[in-house]
Design a protein around this motif. Sequence first.
Motif, mmCIF file in Angstrom:
data_model
loop_
_atom_site.group_PDB
_atom_site.id
_atom_site.type_symbol
_atom_site.label_atom_id
_atom_site.label_comp_id
_atom_site.label_asym_id
_atom_site.label_seq_id
_atom_site.Cartn_x
_atom_site.Cartn_y
_atom_site.Cartn_z
ATOM 1 N N ILE A 1 4.013 10.047 -7.225
ATOM 2 C CA ILE A 1 4.945 10.330 -8.308
ATOM 3 C C ILE A 1 4.195 10.656 -9.593
ATOM 4 O O ILE A 1 4.509 11.620 -10.303
ATOM 5 C CB ILE A 1 5.891 9.133 -8.527
ATOM 6 N N ILE A 2 3.177 9.834 -9.879
ATOM 7 C CA ILE A 2 2.381 10.062 -11.093
ATOM 8 C C ILE A 2 1.693 11.416 -11.024
ATOM 9 O O ILE A 2 1.694 12.194 -11.986
ATOM 10 C CB ILE A 2 1.352 8.933 -11.275
ATOM 11 N N SER A 3 1.100 11.710 -9.847
ATOM 12 C CA SER A 3 0.408 12.983 -9.684
ATOM 13 C C SER A 3 1.383 14.148 -9.803
ATOM 14 O O SER A 3 1.087 15.164 -10.443
ATOM 15 C CB SER A 3 -0.298 13.014 -8.325
ATOM 16 N N GLY A 4 2.569 13.983 -9.161
ATOM 17 C CA GLY A 4 3.571 15.039 -9.243
ATOM 18 C C GLY A 4 4.067 15.259 -10.657
ATOM 19 O O GLY A 4 4.254 16.401 -11.096
ATOM 20 N N ASN A 5 4.263 14.168 -11.378
ATOM 21 C CA ASN A 5 4.709 14.282 -12.760
ATOM 22 C C ASN A 5 3.659 14.947 -13.633
ATOM 23 O O ASN A 5 3.984 15.721 -14.536
ATOM 24 C CB ASN A 5 5.067 12.904 -13.317
ATOM 25 N N GLU A 6 2.398 14.610 -13.369
ATOM 26 C CA GLU A 6 1.315 15.234 -14.137
ATOM 27 C C GLU A 6 1.304 16.739 -13.902
ATOM 28 O O GLU A 6 1.118 17.521 -14.846
ATOM 29 C CB GLU A 6 -0.024 14.612 -13.743
ATOM 30 N N ALA A 7 1.500 17.142 -12.624
ATOM 31 C CA ALA A 7 1.532 18.572 -12.320
ATOM 32 C C ALA A 7 2.725 19.248 -12.989
ATOM 33 O O ALA A 7 2.612 20.354 -13.549
ATOM 34 C CB ALA A 7 1.590 18.776 -10.808
ATOM 35 N N LYS A 8 3.893 18.572 -12.951
ATOM 36 C CA LYS A 8 5.077 19.133 -13.594
ATOM 37 C C LYS A 8 4.883 19.236 -15.102
ATOM 38 O O LYS A 8 5.274 20.234 -15.720
ATOM 39 C CB LYS A 8 6.293 18.263 -13.292
ATOM 40 N N ILE A 9 4.302 18.188 -15.679
ATOM 41 C CA ILE A 9 4.062 18.207 -17.124
ATOM 42 C C ILE A 9 3.117 19.350 -17.493
ATOM 43 O O ILE A 9 3.326 20.061 -18.488
ATOM 44 C CB ILE A 9 3.483 16.852 -17.580
ATOM 45 N N LYS A 10 2.083 19.537 -16.668
ATOM 46 C CA LYS A 10 1.131 20.621 -16.925
ATOM 47 C C LYS A 10 1.832 21.975 -16.824
ATOM 48 O O LYS A 10 1.616 22.874 -17.650
ATOM 49 C CB LYS A 10 -0.020 20.540 -15.929
ATOM 50 N N ASP B 1 0.825 -1.208 0.000
ATOM 51 C CA ASP B 1 0.000 0.000 0.000
ATOM 52 C C ASP B 1 0.859 1.256 0.000
ATOM 53 O O ASP B 1 0.527 2.257 -0.658
ATOM 54 C CB ASP B 1 -0.930 -0.006 1.215
ATOM 55 N N GLU B 2 1.976 1.215 0.740
ATOM 56 C CA GLU B 2 2.866 2.375 0.767
ATOM 57 C C GLU B 2 3.514 2.610 -0.591
ATOM 58 O O GLU B 2 3.620 3.755 -1.064
ATOM 59 C CB GLU B 2 3.950 2.150 1.830
ATOM 60 N N LEU B 3 3.940 1.530 -1.248
ATOM 61 C CA LEU B 3 4.520 1.659 -2.584
ATOM 62 C C LEU B 3 3.502 2.202 -3.578
ATOM 63 O O LEU B 3 3.825 3.028 -4.435
ATOM 64 C CB LEU B 3 5.050 0.302 -3.053
ATOM 65 N N LYS B 4 2.272 1.726 -3.449
ATOM 66 C CA LYS B 4 1.205 2.214 -4.333
ATOM 67 C C LYS B 4 0.958 3.710 -4.100
ATOM 68 O O LYS B 4 0.769 4.479 -5.045
ATOM 69 C CB LYS B 4 -0.076 1.423 -4.096
ATOM 70 N N ARG B 5 0.978 4.126 -2.820
ATOM 71 C CA ARG B 5 0.761 5.540 -2.512
ATOM 72 C C ARG B 5 1.883 6.394 -3.082
ATOM 73 O O ARG B 5 1.640 7.450 -3.675
ATOM 74 C CB ARG B 5 0.687 5.736 -0.997
ATOM 75 N N ARG B 6 3.121 5.904 -2.937
ATOM 76 C CA ARG B 6 4.257 6.642 -3.479
ATOM 77 C C ARG B 6 4.178 6.738 -4.998
ATOM 78 O O ARG B 6 4.477 7.781 -5.588
ATOM 79 C CB ARG B 6 5.562 5.963 -3.076
ATOM 80 N N LEU B 7 3.781 5.630 -5.607
ATOM 81 C CA LEU B 7 3.648 5.625 -7.074
ATOM 82 C C LEU B 7 2.586 6.623 -7.511
ATOM 83 O O LEU B 7 2.784 7.372 -8.474
ATOM 84 C CB LEU B 7 3.292 4.220 -7.559
ATOM 85 N N ASP B 8 1.464 6.651 -6.786
ATOM 86 C CA ASP B 8 0.404 7.606 -7.113
ATOM 87 C C ASP B 8 0.904 9.041 -6.949
ATOM 88 O O ASP B 8 0.580 9.924 -7.759
ATOM 89 C CB ASP B 8 -0.814 7.368 -6.219
#
Length: 261
Positions: free
Chosen positions: A107-116, A98-105
């Motif tokens: 990272i994905i969310s952070g990358n989406e914000a950076k990409i935006k 669950d912790e790895l999944k949260r971190r992955l989420d």
Amino acid sequence: MEMVVFENEPEVLMENISNKGHRDTSAAPGLKLYRCVAVSFGLLCILQVALNISLRLPLNCEARTKQLTEERDELKGNLNDSILGHEDEIKILTGERDELKRRLDDIISGNEAKIKTLTGERDELKRRLDAFTHRSHNGWLYFSHSFYYISQIKKTWHDSRNDCLKRGADLVIINSREEQEFIKGLVQNLMWIGLSKRDGIWEWVDGTRLAQSFWCSGEPNNHKSGNEDCGEIRSCSDDHGWNDEECSYSSLWICEKKMAL
């Protein structure tokens, strides 16, 4: 030789024949009965065997079922014991997952914000570049984060400002000595700047009051009619160049469009 004659021999012979035939006739029913009994006994034996088999099969099935049930229960118990024995380990692994999944989420969310963000910055730079190219190709000059346009005709101060507004700019605002020197290098005789007087106070077209000034010597003097309420820049003998003039006077002008690259 004397012959012995049995007087009664024919009678005895006949009697023997008669008795023999009688014995054979009376023995036939007994033989049949014996055979019937033997066959019946054989059938009974077969039925007994079949019965034993039929009775033994359910007993064997029941015993086998009981055995399999016990084995199943034993395996189930072993499985439960194994699960209980590894419950803490499973809990730890689940938490890590669950912790790895949260971190992955994240990272994905952070990358989406950076990409935006990067996409927005890219689009803004592209827009600025397009504007830079357009103004550069249409007579505008660039200096210190601003574009400047020098008019080729003369208009009043208000008409000059309206022309700048139509071009997406405004009359020039001079905020530093460096900018003052740059503007003086563009001066052709007299040119309107974005300075005017309202209620006796000089202010720029963006509403800010005049702080640093570069008036020619003796200016502003509100000369002539006393209605010299608009600012212009001209060549003076010193390093200054501002003069106050009537707003209805026709002159060239300088537009400014701030655009940081």
